[in-house]
Design an enzyme around this catalytic site. Structure first.
Site, PDB file in Angstrom:
ATOM      1  CG  HIS A 187      10.971  -2.362   4.873  1.00 20.28           C
ATOM      2  ND1 HIS A 187       9.615  -2.259   4.731  1.00 20.28           N
ATOM      3  CD2 HIS A 187      11.211  -3.522   5.531  1.00 20.28           C
ATOM      4  CE1 HIS A 187       9.048  -3.314   5.290  1.00 20.28           C
ATOM      5  NE2 HIS A 187       9.992  -4.098   5.778  1.00 20.28           N
ATOM      6  NE  ARG A 226      10.016   5.936   8.773  1.00 19.50           N
ATOM      7  CZ  ARG A 226       9.087   5.769   7.817  1.00 19.50           C
ATOM      8  NH1 ARG A 226       9.244   4.831   6.898  1.00 19.50           N
ATOM      9  NH2 ARG A 226       8.020   6.547   7.785  1.00 19.50           N
ATOM     10  CE1 TYR A 279       8.942   4.968   2.916  1.00 19.19           C
ATOM     11  CE2 TYR A 279       7.416   6.812   3.065  1.00 19.19           C
ATOM     12  CZ  TYR A 279       7.908   5.632   3.553  1.00 19.19           C
ATOM     13  OH  TYR A 279       7.379   5.090   4.701  1.00 19.19           O
ATOM     14  CG  ASN A 312       8.309  -2.146   0.567  1.00 16.61           C
ATOM     15  OD1 ASN A 312       7.731  -2.254   1.654  1.00 16.61           O
ATOM     16  ND2 ASN A 312       8.953  -1.058   0.196  1.00 16.61           N
ATOM     17  CB  ALA A 352       1.347   0.251   6.257  1.00 19.20           C
ATOM     18  N   PRO A 363       0.785  -1.230   0.000  1.00 19.02           N
ATOM     19  CG  PRO A 363      -0.134  -1.090   2.133  1.00 19.02           C
ATOM     20  CD  PRO A 363       0.514  -2.058   1.183  1.00 19.02           C
ATOM     21  CG  ASN A 364      -0.263   4.312   1.247  1.00 18.32           C
ATOM     22  OD1 ASN A 364      -1.246   4.811   0.708  1.00 18.32           O
ATOM     23  ND2 ASN A 364      -0.311   3.772   2.449  1.00 18.32           N
ATOM     24  NE  ARG A 392       3.947   6.642   1.758  1.00 21.03           N
ATOM     25  CZ  ARG A 392       4.212   5.429   2.198  1.00 21.03           C
ATOM     26  NH1 ARG A 392       4.719   4.530   1.369  1.00 21.03           N
ATOM     27  NH2 ARG A 392       3.979   5.098   3.430  1.00 21.03           N
TER      28      ARG A 392
HETATM   29  C1  DQA Z   1       8.172   0.969   3.995  1.00 25.73           C
HETATM   30  C2  DQA Z   1       8.231   1.180   5.508  1.00 25.73           C
HETATM   31  C3  DQA Z   1       6.871   0.974   6.135  1.00 25.73           C
HETATM   32  O1  DQA Z   1       6.945   1.159   7.546  1.00 25.73           O
HETATM   33  C4  DQA Z   1       5.877   1.985   5.577  1.00 25.73           C
HETATM   34  O2  DQA Z   1       4.593   1.756   6.102  1.00 25.73           O
HETATM   35  C5  DQA Z   1       5.852   1.997   4.083  1.00 25.73           C
HETATM   36  C6  DQA Z   1       7.111   1.847   3.351  1.00 25.73           C
HETATM   37  C7  DQA Z   1       9.515   1.283   3.309  1.00 25.73           C
HETATM   38  O3  DQA Z   1       9.692   0.838   2.185  1.00 25.73           O
HETATM   39  O4  DQA Z   1      10.362   1.961   3.888  1.00 25.73           O
HETATM   40  O5  DQA Z   1       4.819   2.231   3.470  1.00 25.73           O
HETATM   41  O6  DQA Z   1       7.872  -0.391   3.740  1.00 25.73           O
END
Ligand code: DQA
Length: 137
Positions: free
Chosen positions: A97, A104, A22, A71, A74, A9-10, A17
């Site tokens: 990741h 974090r 990132y 990956n 979340a 997700p995302n 983002r």
């Molecule tokens: C992530 C790290 C996760 O904690 C976060 O929710 C993401 C991206 C990363 O690639 O650093 O969406 O997986």
């Protein structure tokens, strides 16, 4: 060999983002570079914001591909279902990741994927994906 990158997700918003965490590059552009770099290996890509679709994809590729670069974003920190799917399949999974999740928030320190992954790569930006592919070769 046959590999797939699966993003959760995302991660479709990479480039837009939280660029300070990132980066500002879109994943699609980076994926093309990786495909070229790893020719003649087959490198596929799948992204979904939906947990069940990620489970379906793991089941679909998880008995025929040589490696999965995953990956779960979340869902890494929340999904028993994705952890079980990684355990259920025979293709090895490398958890990836972009950020160093251990530097974090505490809730990012736990992974439901890692116990059944071949290994974990975190904190190297998009290069984490490249290192994960390299680990299979
Ligand atoms: C992530 C790290 C996760 O904690 C976060 O929710 C993401 C991206 C990363 O690639 O650093 O969406 O997986």
């Amino acid at each position: 060999m046959k590999f797939i990158i699966i993003n959760g997700p995302n991660l479709n918003l990479l480039g837009k983002r939280e660029p300070e965490i990132y980066g500002s590059a879109s994943f699609e552009a980076y994926f093309k570079i990786l495909q070229k770099k790893y020719t003649p290996h087959q490198l596929d890509y799948f992204q979904s914001n939906i947990e069940g679709e990620l489970i379906d994809k793991l089941q679909e590729v998880g008995f025929s591909y040589d490696g999965i670069i995953f990956n779960a974003a979340a869902y890494t920190h929340t999904s028993v279902g994705l952890g079980d799917a990684v355990k259920a399949i025979s293709t090895p999974v490398v958890e990836v990741h972009i950020s160093n999740v251990h530097a974090r928030e505490a809730f990012r320190h736990h992974s439901f994927i890692a116990p059944n992954a071949k290994g974990v790569i975190a904190g190297f930006g998009l290069k984490s994906y490249d290192l994960a592919i390299e680990s299979f070769l």
